[in-house]
Write a protein that holds these residues in place. Structure first.
Motif, PDB file in Angstrom:
ATOM      1  N   UNK A 197       0.870  -1.186   0.000  1.00 52.32           N
ATOM      2  CA  UNK A 197       0.000   0.000   0.000  1.00 52.32           C
ATOM      3  C   UNK A 197       0.902   1.230   0.000  1.00 52.32           C
ATOM      4  N   UNK A 198       0.914   1.961  -1.098  1.00 51.93           N
ATOM      5  CA  UNK A 198       1.835   3.086  -1.231  1.00 51.93           C
ATOM      6  C   UNK A 198       1.600   4.150  -0.172  1.00 51.93           C
ATOM      7  N   UNK A 199       0.355   4.549   0.044  1.00 47.78           N
ATOM      8  CA  UNK A 199       0.069   5.595   1.030  1.00 47.78           C
ATOM      9  C   UNK A 199       0.478   5.144   2.424  1.00 47.78           C
ATOM     10  N   UNK A 200       0.170   3.898   2.758  1.00 46.18           N
ATOM     11  CA  UNK A 200       0.548   3.374   4.072  1.00 46.18           C
ATOM     12  C   UNK A 200       2.053   3.282   4.208  1.00 46.18           C
ATOM     13  N   UNK A 201       2.744   2.945   3.122  1.00 47.69           N
ATOM     14  CA  UNK A 201       4.205   2.881   3.145  1.00 47.69           C
ATOM     15  C   UNK A 201       4.803   4.238   3.462  1.00 47.69           C
ATOM     16  N   UNK A 206       7.524   7.694   7.340  1.00 43.27           N
ATOM     17  CA  UNK A 206       7.648   8.959   8.060  1.00 43.27           C
ATOM     18  C   UNK A 206       7.579   8.735   9.567  1.00 43.27           C
ATOM     19  N   UNK A 207       6.660   7.877   9.983  1.00 46.67           N
ATOM     20  CA  UNK A 207       6.501   7.583  11.410  1.00 46.67           C
ATOM     21  C   UNK A 207       7.764   6.929  11.973  1.00 46.67           C
ATOM     22  N   UNK A 208       8.347   6.003  11.234  1.00 51.40           N
ATOM     23  CA  UNK A 208       9.552   5.316  11.704  1.00 51.40           C
ATOM     24  C   UNK A 208      10.730   6.270  11.830  1.00 51.40           C
ATOM     25  N   UNK A 209      10.862   7.172  10.868  1.00 52.14           N
ATOM     26  CA  UNK A 209      11.927   8.176  10.950  1.00 52.14           C
ATOM     27  C   UNK A 209      11.724   9.057  12.168  1.00 52.14           C
ATOM     28  N   UNK A 241      12.053  11.337   0.744  1.00 50.97           N
ATOM     29  CA  UNK A 241      12.052  11.315   2.198  1.00 50.97           C
ATOM     30  C   UNK A 241      13.380  10.781   2.739  1.00 50.97           C
ATOM     31  N   UNK A 242      13.863   9.692   2.154  1.00 47.80           N
ATOM     32  CA  UNK A 242      15.098   9.084   2.637  1.00 47.80           C
ATOM     33  C   UNK A 242      16.307   9.962   2.348  1.00 47.80           C
ATOM     34  N   UNK A 243      16.312  10.599   1.190  1.00 43.40           N
ATOM     35  CA  UNK A 243      17.427  11.487   0.872  1.00 43.40           C
ATOM     36  C   UNK A 243      17.439  12.698   1.800  1.00 43.40           C
ATOM     37  N   UNK A 244      16.275  13.282   2.028  1.00 43.03           N
ATOM     38  CA  UNK A 244      16.195  14.490   2.857  1.00 43.03           C
ATOM     39  C   UNK A 244      16.591  14.228   4.298  1.00 43.03           C
ATOM     40  N   UNK A 301      20.843  11.968  -5.732  1.00 40.02           N
ATOM     41  CA  UNK A 301      22.276  11.656  -5.644  1.00 40.02           C
ATOM     42  C   UNK A 301      22.799  11.437  -4.227  1.00 40.02           C
ATOM     43  N   UNK A 302      21.998  11.756  -3.213  1.00 43.24           N
ATOM     44  CA  UNK A 302      22.467  11.584  -1.840  1.00 43.24           C
ATOM     45  C   UNK A 302      21.850  10.362  -1.154  1.00 43.24           C
ATOM     46  N   UNK A 303      21.165   9.520  -1.909  1.00 41.15           N
ATOM     47  CA  UNK A 303      20.640   8.294  -1.326  1.00 41.15           C
ATOM     48  C   UNK A 303      21.789   7.420  -0.833  1.00 41.15           C
ATOM     49  N   UNK A 304      21.554   6.751   0.304  1.00 40.56           N
ATOM     50  CA  UNK A 304      22.565   5.871   0.892  1.00 40.56           C
ATOM     51  C   UNK A 304      22.041   4.435   0.866  1.00 40.56           C
TER      52      UNK A 304
END
Length: 420
Positions: A197-201, A206-209, A241-244, A301-304
């Motif tokens: 589920x994309x929206x749930x993902x 966001x919640x986990x971060x 989200x992950x890059x930011x 470009x900043x994804x890890x």
């Protein structure tokens, strides 16, 4: 350790996540030699070793804090014919995961785990005992991955109740955050996402971060659960989200091929296990290649990206191969990419080593001393337990202290944004 040749997600994924044959009697038990469990080697004083691939077995009370309306529907552990298994209702979600360290601290060779959780080291599923083992091994922090199949996406989807499946994932992630706090920021368990589920993902990511969790574990191909490829814009919000936030993506081992199909049919279990373990590790090269040719790393470009439990010795060969393939096989596509494979690896990827001697001793200049992480794979088969310090000194002892600190601590701190 999946079984079967069909790579599409299905209801039985969790039940086959670990092969039953690997939990049966057999193998060889070797008693603990206390000499190997004396804490940090004096030559490494001042280094907080971060073990970047361990597994925390899902404890029987994992779902005790689930919302009241779902408590009667949460996964439960039952003993069936002498084997501990997870169930949701009457549907099996498989065995408890790999643990070859016994409750007497011995190590089991030739099998995947003990059939009952209580027969294994309590450090595999309880925080207090886990911290004791870490101190004995001279390790300050653990990055912890799931162990059993209770969070397998295909099986959760097959429940036919997305709301329940999401609550199971959220409760698992809440337990990861609680464990991190209980350990005094020494156990960093990585959460799962409801990829169906994309929206749930996006909301759960966001919640986990916000909970302070340190990275995400992703499948190699979301197509397995009927979703678009990672290169599709469908996932761009997750990459943004992950890059930011500097949150790393982790590809643990790999299941992009079925290694069971690569072993000879007449082999016995131990013979198959040796070849399967080798091929599962090497197969993580597919993730490296897929991400490099995808164009995602130009947009973000900043994804890890961590390539976990795969070793490091194959990295120079595969990157060199991709350099050649870029020129020979992609005359059109390479014009749209902004970097070469060597540059993508330098900017976006990290790898781990544990049992290897040649690569950490002789190949740091080829892989990059900033790109290498250390792991033990405790308590899985092939784990370094209990010879952790002895092995580190053997393979890194001739390097400068600053390099050892990078590989054992600083690189992991930077990748996972650890609080020390």
């Amino acid at each position: 350790m999946t079984d079967g040749s069909d790579t599409r997600a299905k209801a039985s994924d969790a039940d086959h996540y670990w092969l039953m044959e690997g939990f049966t009697d057999g193998g060889e038990r070797v008693p603990l030699d206390e000499r190997h469990m004396q804490g940090l080697d004096p030559s490494l004083k001042g280094i907080k070793i971060v073990d970047c691939d361990t597994h925390f077995s899902e404890p029987p009370d994992l779902f005790r804090n689930a919302p009241a309306k779902y408590k009667d529907r949460m996964p439960v552990m039952r003993t069936v014919d002498g084997f501990d298994k997870w169930f949701i209702g009457d549907r099996s979600f498989g065995l408890t995961g790999g643990n070859v360290i016994g409750n007497d601290r011995s190590k089991l060779y030739g099998r995947l785990a003990y059939p009952r959780l209580e027969l294994g080291d309590p450090g595999s599923y309880r925080v207090k005992e886990r911290l004791e083992r870490m101190d004995e091994m001279g390790v300050h922090a653990h990055i912890c991955f799931q162990n059993g199949g209770v969070t397998q996406a295909g099986s959760l989807m097959a429940l036919g109740d997305d709301e329940l499946a999401l609550v199971i994932i959220q409760t698992f992630n809440d337990a990861c955050a609680a464990r991190q706090e209980e350990s005094g920021n020494r156990l960093f368990s990585l959460p799962q996402l409801p990829m169906w589920d994309r929206a749930a993902t996006m909301a759960e990511a966001r919640r986990c971060i916000d909970l302070g969790l340190k990275g995400f574990v992703l499948p190699d191909k979301p197509e397995r659960i009927g979703k678009p490829s990672w290169s599709n814009s469908y996932w761009d919000e997750l990459w943004e989200m992950c890059e930011a936030t500097g949150t790393p993506l982790n590809f643990h081992l790999n299941s992009s091929l079925n290694p069971q199909a690569l072993t000879w049919d007449e082999f016995e279990f131990e013979q198959r296990l040796a070849v399967v373990g080798m091929m599962m590790s090497i197969a993580n090269a597919s993730n490296l290649g897929n991400w490099m040719v995808s164009g995602i790393l130009d947009r973000y470009p900043k994804l890890k990206i961590g390539l976990i439990e795969s070793g490091m010795g194959w990295i120079p060969f595969v990157v060199e191969m991709l350099e050649h393939q870029f020129d020979e096989m992609m005359p059109n596509f390479k014009k749209t990419l902004q970097k070469r494979p060597t540059e993508y690896f330098r900017d976006n990827f990290w790898c781990t080593f544990w049992y290897e001697s040649i690569a950490p001793s002789k190949m740091l200049d080829l892989v990059g001393e900033d790109k290498v992480l250390f792991e033990t794979d405790y308590p899985h088969p092939t784990s370094l337990y209990p010879d952790v310090q002895e092995h580190i000194v053997k393979v890194l002892g001739h390097h400068d202290y600053a390099i050892k600190k990078k590989i054992l601590e600083t690189n992991a701190v930077k990748l996972y944004n650890l609080p020390f």
